[in-house]
Design a protein around this motif. Sequence first.
Motif, PDB file in Angstrom:
ATOM      1  N   ARG A  56      58.748 -99.410  26.616  1.00  0.00           N
ATOM      2  CA  ARG A  56      58.258-100.641  25.947  1.00  0.00           C
ATOM      3  C   ARG A  56      57.017-100.586  25.779  1.00  0.00           C
ATOM      4  O   ARG A  56      56.003-100.975  24.824  1.00  0.00           O
ATOM      5  N   ASP A  57      55.907-100.355  26.913  1.00  0.00           N
ATOM      6  CA  ASP A  57      54.539-100.219  26.886  1.00  0.00           C
ATOM      7  C   ASP A  57      53.991 -99.206  25.917  1.00  0.00           C
ATOM      8  O   ASP A  57      53.211 -99.531  25.148  1.00  0.00           O
ATOM      9  N   PHE A  58      54.899 -98.253  25.822  1.00  0.00           N
ATOM     10  CA  PHE A  58      54.440 -96.930  24.965  1.00  0.00           C
ATOM     11  C   PHE A  58      54.618 -97.238  23.665  1.00  0.00           C
ATOM     12  O   PHE A  58      53.765 -96.673  22.531  1.00  0.00           O
ATOM     13  N   ALA A  59      55.727 -97.863  23.256  1.00  0.00           N
ATOM     14  CA  ALA A  59      55.899 -98.383  21.830  1.00  0.00           C
ATOM     15  C   ALA A  59      55.090 -99.340  21.411  1.00  0.00           C
ATOM     16  O   ALA A  59      55.192 -99.472  20.069  1.00  0.00           O
ATOM     17  N   ARG A  60      54.707-100.375  22.215  1.00  0.00           N
ATOM     18  CA  ARG A  60      54.037-101.420  21.560  1.00  0.00           C
ATOM     19  C   ARG A  60      52.817-101.143  20.810  1.00  0.00           C
ATOM     20  O   ARG A  60      52.741-101.773  19.454  1.00  0.00           O
ATOM     21  N   PRO A  61      51.820-100.117  20.828  1.00  0.00           N
ATOM     22  CA  PRO A  61      50.802 -99.818  20.247  1.00  0.00           C
ATOM     23  C   PRO A  61      51.216 -99.238  18.728  1.00  0.00           C
ATOM     24  O   PRO A  61      50.597 -99.400  17.936  1.00  0.00           O
ATOM     25  N   ILE A  62      52.257 -98.512  18.780  1.00  0.00           N
ATOM     26  CA  ILE A  62      52.798 -97.397  17.881  1.00  0.00           C
ATOM     27  C   ILE A  62      53.484 -98.552  16.886  1.00  0.00           C
ATOM     28  O   ILE A  62      53.009 -98.737  15.578  1.00  0.00           O
ATOM     29  N   VAL A  63      54.052 -99.479  17.327  1.00  0.00           N
ATOM     30  CA  VAL A  63      54.733-100.544  16.563  1.00  0.00           C
ATOM     31  C   VAL A  63      53.724-101.345  15.806  1.00  0.00           C
ATOM     32  O   VAL A  63      53.919-101.746  14.721  1.00  0.00           O
ATOM     33  N   GLY A  64      52.743-101.764  16.633  1.00  0.00           N
ATOM     34  CA  GLY A  64      51.530-102.577  16.057  1.00  0.00           C
ATOM     35  C   GLY A  64      50.869-101.972  15.026  1.00  0.00           C
ATOM     36  O   GLY A  64      50.505-102.454  13.986  1.00  0.00           O
ATOM     37  N   LEU A  65      50.595-100.648  15.198  1.00  0.00           N
ATOM     38  CA  LEU A  65      50.016 -99.561  14.223  1.00  0.00           C
ATOM     39  C   LEU A  65      50.862 -99.693  12.896  1.00  0.00           C
ATOM     40  O   LEU A  65      50.103-100.046  11.798  1.00  0.00           O
ATOM     41  N   LEU A  66      52.090 -99.359  13.037  1.00  0.00           N
ATOM     42  CA  LEU A  66      52.899 -99.533  11.969  1.00  0.00           C
ATOM     43  C   LEU A  66      53.127-100.542  11.030  1.00  0.00           C
ATOM     44  O   LEU A  66      53.179-100.600   9.827  1.00  0.00           O
ATOM     45  N   LYS A  67      52.966-101.790  11.608  1.00  0.00           N
ATOM     46  CA  LYS A  67      53.128-103.070  11.135  1.00  0.00           C
ATOM     47  C   LYS A  67      51.681-103.531  10.418  1.00  0.00           C
ATOM     48  O   LYS A  67      51.742-104.348   9.481  1.00  0.00           O
ATOM     49  N   THR A  68      50.538-103.124  10.806  1.00  0.00           N
ATOM     50  CA  THR A  68      49.341-103.605  10.449  1.00  0.00           C
ATOM     51  C   THR A  68      48.517-102.615   9.479  1.00  0.00           C
ATOM     52  O   THR A  68      47.871-103.019   8.285  1.00  0.00           O
ATOM     53  N   VAL A  69      48.743-101.254   9.476  1.00  0.00           N
ATOM     54  CA  VAL A  69      48.128-100.337   8.748  1.00  0.00           C
ATOM     55  C   VAL A  69      48.597-100.414   7.177  1.00  0.00           C
ATOM     56  O   VAL A  69      49.962-100.312   6.974  1.00  0.00           O
ATOM     57  N   PRO A  70      47.857-100.380   6.222  1.00  0.00           N
ATOM     58  CA  PRO A  70      48.437-100.567   4.786  1.00  0.00           C
ATOM     59  C   PRO A  70      49.248 -99.309   4.476  1.00  0.00           C
ATOM     60  O   PRO A  70      49.048 -98.222   5.030  1.00  0.00           O
ATOM     61  N   VAL A  71      50.310 -99.684   3.585  1.00  0.00           N
ATOM     62  CA  VAL A  71      51.142 -98.594   3.442  1.00  0.00           C
ATOM     63  C   VAL A  71      50.610 -97.296   2.563  1.00  0.00           C
ATOM     64  O   VAL A  71      50.817 -96.128   2.564  1.00  0.00           O
ATOM     65  N   ALA A  72      49.607 -97.829   1.726  1.00  0.00           N
ATOM     66  CA  ALA A  72      48.670 -96.912   0.876  1.00  0.00           C
ATOM     67  C   ALA A  72      47.990 -95.948   1.702  1.00  0.00           C
ATOM     68  O   ALA A  72      47.915 -94.714   1.357  1.00  0.00           O
ATOM     69  N   SER A  73      47.770 -96.233   2.806  1.00  0.00           N
ATOM     70  CA  SER A  73      46.917 -95.146   3.914  1.00  0.00           C
ATOM     71  C   SER A  73      47.946 -94.377   4.308  1.00  0.00           C
ATOM     72  O   SER A  73      47.498 -93.166   4.366  1.00  0.00           O
ATOM     73  N   PHE A  74      49.253 -94.778   4.696  1.00  0.00           N
ATOM     74  CA  PHE A  74      50.061 -93.625   4.990  1.00  0.00           C
ATOM     75  C   PHE A  74      50.597 -92.827   3.984  1.00  0.00           C
ATOM     76  O   PHE A  74      50.605 -91.694   4.054  1.00  0.00           O
ATOM     77  N   VAL A  75      50.570 -93.360   2.758  1.00  0.00           N
ATOM     78  CA  VAL A  75      50.927 -92.590   1.739  1.00  0.00           C
ATOM     79  C   VAL A  75      50.032 -91.461   1.298  1.00  0.00           C
ATOM     80  O   VAL A  75      50.406 -90.380   1.333  1.00  0.00           O
ATOM     81  N   ILE A  76      48.683 -91.765   1.408  1.00  0.00           N
ATOM     82  CA  ILE A  76      47.732 -90.846   0.881  1.00  0.00           C
ATOM     83  C   ILE A  76      47.847 -89.851   2.199  1.00  0.00           C
ATOM     84  O   ILE A  76      47.741 -88.433   1.742  1.00  0.00           O
ATOM     85  N   LEU A  77      47.839 -90.193   3.475  1.00  0.00           N
ATOM     86  CA  LEU A  77      48.002 -88.991   4.579  1.00  0.00           C
ATOM     87  C   LEU A  77      49.232 -88.258   4.226  1.00  0.00           C
ATOM     88  O   LEU A  77      49.099 -87.093   4.365  1.00  0.00           O
ATOM     89  N   LEU A  78      50.340 -88.929   3.944  1.00  0.00           N
ATOM     90  CA  LEU A  78      51.446 -88.081   3.682  1.00  0.00           C
ATOM     91  C   LEU A  78      51.493 -87.142   2.605  1.00  0.00           C
ATOM     92  O   LEU A  78      51.894 -85.924   2.502  1.00  0.00           O
ATOM     93  N   LEU A  79      50.757 -87.567   1.373  1.00  0.00           N
ATOM     94  CA  LEU A  79      50.485 -86.652   0.182  1.00  0.00           C
ATOM     95  C   LEU A  79      49.622 -85.438   0.715  1.00  0.00           C
ATOM     96  O   LEU A  79      49.882 -84.469   0.264  1.00  0.00           O
ATOM     97  N   ILE A  80      48.676 -85.711   1.414  1.00  0.00           N
ATOM     98  CA  ILE A  80      47.990 -84.609   1.779  1.00  0.00           C
ATOM     99  C   ILE A  80      48.812 -83.801   2.798  1.00  0.00           C
ATOM    100  O   ILE A  80      48.407 -82.496   2.991  1.00  0.00           O
ATOM    101  N   TRP A  81      49.759 -84.154   3.685  1.00  0.00           N
ATOM    102  CA  TRP A  81      50.228 -83.194   4.617  1.00  0.00           C
ATOM    103  C   TRP A  81      51.408 -82.754   4.012  1.00  0.00           C
ATOM    104  O   TRP A  81      51.736 -81.366   4.357  1.00  0.00           O
ATOM    105  N   LEU A  82      52.286 -83.569   3.467  1.00  0.00           N
ATOM    106  CA  LEU A  82      53.651 -82.947   3.270  1.00  0.00           C
ATOM    107  C   LEU A  82      53.928 -82.798   1.685  1.00  0.00           C
ATOM    108  O   LEU A  82      54.928 -82.400   1.255  1.00  0.00           O
ATOM    109  N   GLY A  83      53.114 -83.398   0.939  1.00  0.00           N
ATOM    110  CA  GLY A  83      53.383 -83.393  -0.608  1.00  0.00           C
ATOM    111  C   GLY A  83      54.003 -84.821  -1.131  1.00  0.00           C
ATOM    112  O   GLY A  83      54.384 -85.461  -0.333  1.00  0.00           O
ATOM    113  N   SER A  84      54.597 -84.773  -2.210  1.00  0.00           N
ATOM    114  CA  SER A  84      55.124 -86.131  -2.697  1.00  0.00           C
ATOM    115  C   SER A  84      56.683 -86.154  -2.944  1.00  0.00           C
ATOM    116  O   SER A  84      57.167 -87.088  -3.047  1.00  0.00           O
ATOM    117  N   SER A  85      57.240 -85.045  -2.683  1.00  0.00           N
ATOM    118  CA  SER A  85      58.769 -84.822  -3.141  1.00  0.00           C
ATOM    119  C   SER A  85      59.460 -85.864  -2.198  1.00  0.00           C
ATOM    120  O   SER A  85      60.491 -86.492  -2.768  1.00  0.00           O
TER     121      SER A  85
END
Length: 216
Positions: A56-85
């Motif tokens: 629970r303690d380990f997951a708390r900051p991860i869940v908080g990060l996923l809830k607050t960081v804009p989707v666009a930021s994750f999209v751009i990072l994933l485009l760089i790392w994995l591509g768009s498919s």
Amino acid sequence: MAGPIETLQKLIELSGSENFWASVGSSLGHILLGFVIGTVLGIVFSFLAYKEELVRDFARPIVGLLKTVPVASFVILLLIWLGSSNISIFISAMVVFPIIYVSTLEGFDATDHKLLEMAHTFRMPEGNVIRYIYLPQLIPFFKSSFKLAIGMAFKSGIAAEVIGQPLETIGNGLYNAKIYLETGELFAWTIAIVVISFICEKILLLLLHVMGGRKA
């Protein structure tokens, strides 16, 4: 600005195209896969967090990060790392996971401990404990979280496609409509998204109704 009649005509026109159904099928498959992945991970980690405070303690900051960081930021990072498919799969899963995790963990925490103690005393099989104690408790939490999560999965998944531009997807159709200023086509794609999301939500609620043996 396109009116209702023009939008309906464009929707009928699009529905007669193979590319339209290929795009709908591709986006639907990717987003639902992301929804399933996020749901499974959310349920599994919520159960582990319920059993172990360290998780629970380990997951708390991860869940908080996923809830607050804009989707666009994750999209751009994933485009760089994995591509768009397959970008909509990952984005949908990332959006769904915290919703399911938080709601399911609340359901586990609300479980009657006296019933669990009784089950342990009478050595009830783990499968029966899940079916007769945990599941009835979790169904209302699943109902509210699934209704929210499926809508968010489609919103975030389509947004990721608009940014990433994978071919033959709903997001690509929306982007092309924007480029060519086809407002009627833009509204038609939007209606298709709303209808698909609504149908998926009703199917999920029906499944919960069957699982819980009550009206969903």
